[in-house]
Motif scaffolding. Structure first.
Motif, PDB file in Angstrom:
ATOM      1  N   ASP A 183       0.823  -1.210   0.000  1.00 37.58           N
ATOM      2  CA  ASP A 183       0.000   0.000   0.000  1.00 37.58           C
ATOM      3  C   ASP A 183       0.857   1.259   0.000  1.00 37.58           C
ATOM      4  O   ASP A 183       0.596   2.208  -0.741  1.00 37.58           O
ATOM      5  CB  ASP A 183      -0.931  -0.002   1.222  1.00 37.58           C
ATOM      6  CG  ASP A 183      -2.005  -1.069   1.120  1.00 37.58           C
ATOM      7  OD1 ASP A 183      -2.196  -1.608   0.012  1.00 37.58           O
ATOM      8  OD2 ASP A 183      -2.645  -1.373   2.140  1.00 37.58           O
ATOM      9  N   VAL A 184       1.897   1.270   0.843  1.00 38.74           N
ATOM     10  CA  VAL A 184       2.739   2.460   0.948  1.00 38.74           C
ATOM     11  C   VAL A 184       3.523   2.688  -0.335  1.00 38.74           C
ATOM     12  O   VAL A 184       3.500   3.771  -0.927  1.00 38.74           O
ATOM     13  CB  VAL A 184       3.698   2.333   2.154  1.00 38.74           C
ATOM     14  CG1 VAL A 184       4.680   3.501   2.175  1.00 38.74           C
ATOM     15  CG2 VAL A 184       2.912   2.296   3.460  1.00 38.74           C
ATOM     16  N   VAL A 185       4.245   1.654  -0.786  1.00 38.62           N
ATOM     17  CA  VAL A 185       5.096   1.803  -1.960  1.00 38.62           C
ATOM     18  C   VAL A 185       4.261   2.013  -3.216  1.00 38.62           C
ATOM     19  O   VAL A 185       4.584   2.861  -4.064  1.00 38.62           O
ATOM     20  CB  VAL A 185       6.015   0.571  -2.115  1.00 38.62           C
ATOM     21  CG1 VAL A 185       6.804   0.649  -3.408  1.00 38.62           C
ATOM     22  CG2 VAL A 185       6.955   0.473  -0.923  1.00 38.62           C
ATOM     23  N   GLY A 186       3.175   1.260  -3.351  1.00 33.94           N
ATOM     24  CA  GLY A 186       2.339   1.398  -4.543  1.00 33.94           C
ATOM     25  C   GLY A 186       1.772   2.797  -4.675  1.00 33.94           C
ATOM     26  O   GLY A 186       1.800   3.398  -5.756  1.00 33.94           O
ATOM     27  N   HIS A 187       1.250   3.329  -3.572  1.00 33.26           N
ATOM     28  CA  HIS A 187       0.684   4.681  -3.624  1.00 33.26           C
ATOM     29  C   HIS A 187       1.774   5.708  -3.915  1.00 33.26           C
ATOM     30  O   HIS A 187       1.618   6.578  -4.785  1.00 33.26           O
ATOM     31  CB  HIS A 187       0.008   5.006  -2.302  1.00 33.26           C
ATOM     32  CG  HIS A 187      -0.349   6.454  -2.172  1.00 33.26           C
ATOM     33  ND1 HIS A 187      -1.421   7.018  -2.825  1.00 33.26           N
ATOM     34  CD2 HIS A 187       0.254   7.469  -1.490  1.00 33.26           C
ATOM     35  CE1 HIS A 187      -1.471   8.308  -2.553  1.00 33.26           C
ATOM     36  NE2 HIS A 187      -0.475   8.602  -1.738  1.00 33.26           N
ATOM     37  N   ARG A 288      -6.053   2.747   4.733  1.00 41.62           N
ATOM     38  CA  ARG A 288      -5.455   1.984   3.646  1.00 41.62           C
ATOM     39  C   ARG A 288      -6.466   1.727   2.510  1.00 41.62           C
ATOM     40  O   ARG A 288      -6.101   1.692   1.333  1.00 41.62           O
ATOM     41  CB  ARG A 288      -4.912   0.663   4.158  1.00 41.62           C
ATOM     42  CG  ARG A 288      -3.713   0.772   5.087  1.00 41.62           C
ATOM     43  CD  ARG A 288      -2.562   1.441   4.400  1.00 41.62           C
ATOM     44  NE  ARG A 288      -1.340   1.349   5.200  1.00 41.62           N
ATOM     45  CZ  ARG A 288      -0.367   2.233   5.171  1.00 41.62           C
ATOM     46  NH1 ARG A 288      -0.461   3.290   4.368  1.00 41.62           N
ATOM     47  NH2 ARG A 288       0.704   2.078   5.926  1.00 41.62           N
ATOM     48  N   VAL A 289      -7.737   1.510   2.864  1.00 42.03           N
ATOM     49  CA  VAL A 289      -8.752   1.315   1.828  1.00 42.03           C
ATOM     50  C   VAL A 289      -8.856   2.569   0.972  1.00 42.03           C
ATOM     51  O   VAL A 289      -8.877   2.502  -0.268  1.00 42.03           O
ATOM     52  CB  VAL A 289     -10.106   0.966   2.468  1.00 42.03           C
ATOM     53  CG1 VAL A 289     -11.224   1.066   1.428  1.00 42.03           C
ATOM     54  CG2 VAL A 289     -10.071  -0.438   3.059  1.00 42.03           C
ATOM     55  N   VAL A 290      -8.933   3.727   1.628  1.00 43.69           N
ATOM     56  CA  VAL A 290      -9.009   4.981   0.879  1.00 43.69           C
ATOM     57  C   VAL A 290      -7.751   5.175   0.042  1.00 43.69           C
ATOM     58  O   VAL A 290      -7.812   5.537  -1.146  1.00 43.69           O
ATOM     59  CB  VAL A 290      -9.206   6.169   1.851  1.00 43.69           C
ATOM     60  CG1 VAL A 290      -9.145   7.495   1.097  1.00 43.69           C
ATOM     61  CG2 VAL A 290     -10.528   6.041   2.587  1.00 43.69           C
ATOM     62  N   GLN A 291      -6.584   4.923   0.637  1.00 45.67           N
ATOM     63  CA  GLN A 291      -5.319   5.126  -0.069  1.00 45.67           C
ATOM     64  C   GLN A 291      -5.222   4.226  -1.301  1.00 45.67           C
ATOM     65  O   GLN A 291      -4.855   4.682  -2.390  1.00 45.67           O
ATOM     66  CB  GLN A 291      -4.156   4.848   0.879  1.00 45.67           C
ATOM     67  CG  GLN A 291      -2.784   5.104   0.274  1.00 45.67           C
ATOM     68  CD  GLN A 291      -1.679   4.704   1.224  1.00 45.67           C
ATOM     69  OE1 GLN A 291      -1.665   3.583   1.727  1.00 45.67           O
ATOM     70  NE2 GLN A 291      -0.761   5.618   1.482  1.00 45.67           N
ATOM     71  N   GLU A 292      -5.559   2.942  -1.142  1.00 45.61           N
ATOM     72  CA  GLU A 292      -5.456   2.007  -2.261  1.00 45.61           C
ATOM     73  C   GLU A 292      -6.476   2.344  -3.344  1.00 45.61           C
ATOM     74  O   GLU A 292      -6.167   2.276  -4.549  1.00 45.61           O
ATOM     75  CB  GLU A 292      -5.671   0.569  -1.771  1.00 45.61           C
ATOM     76  CG  GLU A 292      -5.628  -0.485  -2.857  1.00 45.61           C
ATOM     77  CD  GLU A 292      -4.269  -0.576  -3.535  1.00 45.61           C
ATOM     78  OE1 GLU A 292      -4.213  -1.034  -4.695  1.00 45.61           O
ATOM     79  OE2 GLU A 292      -3.255  -0.177  -2.916  1.00 45.61           O
TER      80      GLU A 292
END
Length: 374
Positions: A183-187, A288-292
């Protein structure tokens, strides 16, 4: 752990106590057993009792030697015509030890040899009991062997269970860390990629505007690295998680919105209900849901806007992300992020849905339950 060791007697001490107790029982009870059977004791009676009981002091260190010594003493005792008595308790403990602490095949062979030796008194000796004496004599070997084998199998099963549980927990922790890193790296990389595209497009014609995009890249990469560092403290225990950045949660939505606006994705945040402090796991999962979901919009929706709706209720929180982009996410690999969202939400007892929005675009919705305060 050291404290627990201090409360546990060492095995050699326990074995020595067992030997002393059976020695005392043998010295006191052998005479009574002989009197009840109408048989006298001889010069070898008590020395054999002492040898059998004393051998138990090293029963776990040398179980086969102990069983051999006890079997020899007990067999000699019975062949000499002395009655069944406390010396058989020493044999019982020795057979149990072999069954409980040695592999099944080794223990079975040792117990079989001991039984064969013990049964010699049935047909050979001063007062042989005949074949009718075989069954009670065999019981002193068969029963403790069965009990010892059961104890050993139960202990091995418990050890395997502990190993399996430790492996399961480790796998779950690795999956959690992998999901967080994704999640962190992908965003972060998605935002940096788009900002870099903008900078390259503007660099030749409008270098002053390219500088703003490069500044946004610097800020996004720094924030992503800080968040990644917080996530990886689960692996590196040498520094506290909150040393440089707080654990991500819904309170960081404004920063997320600004970061995505810099990457070219306008985001509107709408909040209904009375916001309240959420459990850390729920707060992190909602963020994380919002971020992804927003990262997927950034990657796959094309020119679009997004809306984030947060609904707080006494029994939980609902997050919904909709966009005005091309519709269903169809890019290769996009399903991993959606699957990760569902796993994260369902692990907390919630529900997560994703699909085309009624008015076009794409919609992600997740509901996370929260226990009401008593």
């Amino acid at each position: 752990m050291d404290g627990n060791r201090g409360l546990t007697w060492p095995a050699p001490l326990v074995d020595a106590v067992v030997g002393l107790v059976l020695l005392a029982v043998g010295l006191v009870g052998t005479g009574a057993a002989a009197a009840n059977a109408g048989v006298g004791t001889g010069r070898a009676t008590y020395p054999l009792v002492v040898v059998a009981a004393s051998a138990l002091a090293v029963r776990r260190r040398w179980p086969l030697v102990t069983l051999g010594v006890v079997t020899a003493a007990t067999t000699a005792y019975l062949v000499l015509g002395y009655p069944y008595g406390p010396i058989l308790l020493s044999l019982l403990v020795a057979v149990y030890t072999v069954a409980a602490y040695l592999p099944l095949r080794v223990g079975a062979v040792a117990a079989g040899v001991a039984l064969a030796a013990l049964l010699t008194h049935v047909v050979v000796g001063v007062r042989p009991p005949g074949l009718f004496g075989a069954m009670p004599a065999a019981a002193w070997v068969v029963v403790p062997f069965a009990v010892g084998t059961t104890v050993r199998l139960a202990r091995e099963s418990a050890a395997r269970g502990r190993v399996d549980e430790a492996r399961r927990l480790a796998d779950a922790e690795r999956l959690r860390v992998a999901r967080e890193v994704h999640d962190v790296v992908g965003h972060g990389l998605a935002a940096i990629h788009l900002q870099a595209e903008v900078a390259l497009h503007l660099l030749a014609r409008r270098p002053e505007q390219a500088e703003a995009a490069l500044t946004a890249i610097s800020r996004t990469s720094r924030e992503a690295l800080d968040e990644l560092r917080v996530t990886l403290t689960v692996v590196r225990r040498d520094e506290p998680a909150g040393e440089r950045a707080p654990t991500p949660g819904l309170a960081q939505l404004p920063q997320l919105r600004d970061r995505l606006a810099g990457a070219g994705l306008p985001v509107t945040v709408e909040v209904t209900g009375e916001p309240r402090a959420l459990p850390v796991a729920v707060d992190l999962a909602a963020y994380r849901v919002v971020q992804e979901a927003l990262t997927n919009v950034l990657r796959h929706a094309g020119p679009a806007t997004a809306t984030v709706r947060l609904q707080h209720a006494p029994t939980g929180v609902t997050v919904e992300v909709t966009d005005t982009g091309r519709g269903p996410v169809g890019a290769p690999g996009a399903g991993h992020g959606l699957a990760g969202m569902r796993e994260r939400v369902t692990a907390l007892g919630g529900t997560c849905t994703a699909g085309p929005a009624p008015g076009g675009g794409f919609r992600v919705s997740a509901r996370l339950p929260v226990e009401e305060a008593q």
